[in-house]
Design a protein around this motif. Structure first.
Motif, PDB file in Angstrom:
ATOM      1  N   LEU A 338      -3.412  63.553  -0.569  1.00 34.22           N
ATOM      2  CA  LEU A 338      -2.286  64.043  -1.785  1.00 34.22           C
ATOM      3  C   LEU A 338      -2.312  65.195  -2.354  1.00 34.22           C
ATOM      4  CD1 LEU A 338       0.476  63.149  -1.662  1.00 34.22           C
ATOM      5  CD2 LEU A 338      -0.286  61.852  -3.947  1.00 34.22           C
ATOM      6  N   PHE A 339      -3.766  65.808  -2.526  1.00 31.46           N
ATOM      7  CA  PHE A 339      -4.122  66.381  -4.344  1.00 31.46           C
ATOM      8  C   PHE A 339      -4.096  68.101  -3.266  1.00 31.46           C
ATOM      9  CE2 PHE A 339      -7.143  69.145  -6.312  1.00 31.46           C
ATOM     10  CZ  PHE A 339      -6.398  69.355  -6.941  1.00 31.46           C
ATOM     11  N   ALA A 340      -4.726  67.521  -2.108  1.00 35.72           N
ATOM     12  CA  ALA A 340      -5.237  68.726  -0.694  1.00 35.72           C
ATOM     13  C   ALA A 340      -3.373  69.082  -0.605  1.00 35.72           C
ATOM     14  CB  ALA A 340      -6.119  68.762   0.346  1.00 35.72           C
ATOM     15  N   ILE A 341      -2.897  68.232   0.018  1.00 37.29           N
ATOM     16  CA  ILE A 341      -1.534  68.602   0.503  1.00 37.29           C
ATOM     17  C   ILE A 341      -0.560  69.402  -0.788  1.00 37.29           C
ATOM     18  CG2 ILE A 341       0.522  67.496   0.902  1.00 37.29           C
ATOM     19  CD1 ILE A 341      -1.069  64.936   2.649  1.00 37.29           C
ATOM     20  N   SER A 342      -0.813  69.038  -1.571  1.00 35.75           N
ATOM     21  CA  SER A 342       0.173  69.774  -3.167  1.00 35.75           C
ATOM     22  C   SER A 342      -0.402  71.045  -3.203  1.00 35.75           C
ATOM     23  CB  SER A 342       0.502  68.353  -3.997  1.00 35.75           C
ATOM     24  OG  SER A 342       0.935  67.304  -2.958  1.00 35.75           O
ATOM     25  N   SER A 343      -1.386  70.717  -3.877  1.00 30.35           N
ATOM     26  CA  SER A 343      -1.756  71.496  -4.917  1.00 30.35           C
ATOM     27  C   SER A 343      -1.884  72.885  -4.972  1.00 30.35           C
ATOM     28  CB  SER A 343      -2.969  71.619  -5.344  1.00 30.35           C
ATOM     29  OG  SER A 343      -4.562  71.293  -4.075  1.00 30.35           O
ATOM     30  N   ASN A 344      -1.687  73.018  -2.975  1.00 31.27           N
ATOM     31  CA  ASN A 344      -2.378  74.882  -2.899  1.00 31.27           C
ATOM     32  C   ASN A 344      -0.901  75.501  -1.698  1.00 31.27           C
ATOM     33  OD1 ASN A 344      -4.932  75.515  -3.318  1.00 31.27           O
ATOM     34  ND2 ASN A 344      -5.481  74.384  -1.724  1.00 31.27           N
ATOM     35  N   ALA A 345      -0.375  74.618  -0.689  1.00 33.50           N
ATOM     36  CA  ALA A 345       0.879  74.702  -0.364  1.00 33.50           C
ATOM     37  C   ALA A 345       2.181  75.249  -1.482  1.00 33.50           C
ATOM     38  CB  ALA A 345       1.330  74.119   0.904  1.00 33.50           C
TER      39      ALA A 345
END
Ligand code: HEM
Length: 577
Positions: A338-345
């Motif tokens: 969830l962190f990878a999904i939210s923190s960049n895009a």
């Protein structure tokens, strides 16, 4: 007593200061002399036929080496390093606490790293993150990182029967395959559109066609990020997780801010908000998983369900259960995703939209005309925000060349991450020997923001049209990735560990930009401190006052904004320009 104590204290202080200055000064002199002696040796061409130790950067603080300089201001550190090494050297070492670190730049060297997966590993950094940030115990990380085994049960680098192979298959089938990623984007866009349409802060369109909608005033990025988070979380994890945990977004953004403090293992009393947010998140994710197992069906092969969300997460949960991980570890792994999904895009979308909305060259009208060609006809007399965007058209660069160029430029300019690997076995890059037990760091900043590689305009200027090419004969303008080759552009990393979310991320960002611009009109008001209405910059949309990167956000991916834009926003009548 006092008259004696002060001079003694002073003498001790003076003695200590001189001692520290002596240690720092002599370390710096010794490491500098060593550096230039090595540089001369390399320039003389001695040892040219056999791999040599790389140049060691000078430093002043024993043991810590250049660690502090890098922590304080990465951009200045990279600039100074480039100057010290000169044009002929693109690989050096420095001490970073207990380990020696190879700092690698240069297109060919970056490409070499991507091809050397057999010698390099991400296991130690992955362990550090899973353990310190997501609270997964070593026992379960050992299971997750279990090495590959050959048919006789012997550990091997090349075997296919390992956990990593299983996860690669899940990425391939449920995150990267066009059908899967298109479905995820469709779901994201549906929920995002719904969230924006129902946003209470923005007034509805008036009934009569003739009247224009009313303006509302919001902090742009804050407004965007909450709605995008709802949409991407629902697309991946289902709708139940947010119903059960309304504070999920708040906790995740706190974790995002505190990420490095947790990675460095700061104790609870020094990073309380990070520890508390992480604990609440692990509990929320554990309760969500329990609920999904109780009410959902993990064997369901539907693309999406409200309990587990996407097929990707259902398959990942099956894999984690099969490995025997306990609920908290399985929850921690889902949180990491969830962190990878939210923190960049989400910040990338924010940057892209801010550049469009405050562009001095008014690219908004050109982008809007590209986007309008991607709208599906709607049957409500063009007086509604019930928009339907043809995703395949949006993703076709010949239809949306400027949008593609802007996206590529946004990642070039705003992504700064340090590609990180551990050396597993002895190997050579650029004639230099890399030894096992040490780490490699390849900062994207040294390539993405290098004025020798990006000219006309130089790398430190954000230029939306940078990736457009004009055909000399026809005058036709098209999107071109010619300038991104040769290891100079790698916002998603590369090699065996290239970001598996890259296809979805691009689709999500382009879809979100399109939906916001065709659904709403904006008027810039002021640059304001994030989360407040306090004005920070100049009241201007001509590039002045545009936010820089927040201190400390460099090195992790898409950098955070220093401040936000206060804007007036209203629903766009579809016919309006
Ligand atoms: C603009 C958006 C994104 C950017 C710039 C980005 C960037 C990156 C980078 C630089 C890496 C390290 C690659 C390497 O070491 O070679 C990475 C890894 C990863 N990313 Fe992304 N990412 C983005 C979005 C996503 C999304 C949406 C997902 C999930 C759906 C995701 C999942 C992952 C995972 C799981 C890894 C670890 C891969 C591994 O170690 O094998 N990312 N990402």
């Amino acid at each position: 007593m006092e008259s004696i104590a002060i001079p003694i204290a002073f003498q001790v202080l003076l003695f200590l200061s001189l001692g520290v200055a002596f240690i720092l000064g002599s370390t710096w002199i010794i490491t500098t002399l060593r550096f230039y002696a090595h540089l001369r040796k390399l320039a003389n061409g001695k040892d040219k036929d056999r791999p040599t130790e790389p140049l060691a950067l000078p430093y002043a603080v024993p043991w810590l080496g250049n660690y502090i300089g890098l922590l304080i201001d990465q951009a200045s550190f990279w600039a100074k390093m480039k100057k010290t090494l000169g044009p002929n050297h693109q690989l050096c070492t420095t001490r970073m606490g207990p380990a020696k670190c190879y700092i690698i730049t240069g297109g060919q060297n970056i490409q070499a790293i991507f091809k050397m997966s057999r010698h390099l590993s991400t296991d130690p950094i992955e362990r550090q993150i899973l353990k310190s940030v997501f609270h997964i115990p070593d026992r379960d990380i050992d299971i997750v990182q279990q090495p590959a085994r050959d048919d006789k049960g012997k550990a091997t680098d090349m075997g296919k029967r390992n956990r990593k192979y299983d996860i690669e298959k899940i990425y391939e089938n449920f995150l990267l395959a066009p059908r899967a990623v298109n479905m995820l984007t469709r779901k994201f866009l549906d929920v995002f559109g719904e969230a924006l349409d129902q946003a209470p802060e923005i007034l509805p369109l008036p009934e009569a066609n003739s009247r224009e909608a009313e303006w509302a005033t919001v902090n742009f990025y804050e407004w965007l990020k909450d709605h995008m988070f709802t949409a991407s979380t629902t697309a991946f994890l289902g709708s139940r997780v947010l119903e059960m945990n309304p504070d999920l977004a708040k906790d995740l953004w706190t974790l995002d801010e505190q990420f490095l403090n947790l990675v460095y293992g700061l104790p609870r009393f020094l990073a309380r908000s990070g520890h508390e947010a992480r604990d609440r998140l692990v509990n929320s994710a554990s309760r969500w998983l329990d609920d999904a197992h109780n009410h959902g069906n993990i064997e369901n092969s539907e693309d999406w369900d409200p309990y587990f969300g996407s097929r990707f997460f259902r398959e990942k949960e099956k894999m984690d259960q099969k490995m025997g991980l306990d609920t908290k570890s399985r929850a921690g792994i889902k949180l990491a995703f969830l962190f990878a999904i939210s923190s960049n895009a989400i910040p990338a979308t924010g940057w892209m939209l801010l550049h469009i909305l405050t562009s001095p060259t008014n690219i908004l009208s050109r982008i809007l005309s590209e986007l309008r060609s991607c709208l599906l006809p709607n049957d409500d007399n063009n007086n509604t925000t019930t928009l339907s965007i043809a995703i395949p058209d949006l993703l076709t660069p010949t239809r949306t060349p400027l949008l593609h160029s802007l996206y590529t430029e946004t990642l070039r300019y705003h992504v700064a991450f340090s590609l990180s690997r551990d050396v597993k076995s002895r190997c050579t890059i650029d004639g230099h020997l890399l030894l096992p037990g040490n780490t490699i760091m390849a900062p994207s900043w040294m390539m993405h923001r290098n004025n020798d590689l990006w000219t006309d305009p130089p790398a430190d200027i954000f230029y939306p049209e940078r990736f457009l090419a004009t055909d000399e004969k026809t005058g036709e303008v098209s999107f071109s990735t010619a300038a991104t080759g040769g290891g100079r552009y790698f916002p998603y990393g590369g090699g065996a560990h290239i970001c598996p979310g890259r296809v979805f991320a691009k689709q999500e960002i382009l879809a979100a930009v399109a939906r916001v611009l065709v659904g709403f009109e904006f008027e810039f008001v002021d640059w304001v401190e994030t989360g407040t209405e306090r004005v920070v910059g100049k009241k201007s949309v001509d590039g002045r006052g545009f936010p820089g990167h927040k201190k400390g956000s460099m090195g992790l991916g898409v950098m955070a904004m220093e401040w936000d834009a206060r804007v007036r926003v209203r629903r766009r009548m579809l016919g309006s320009g």
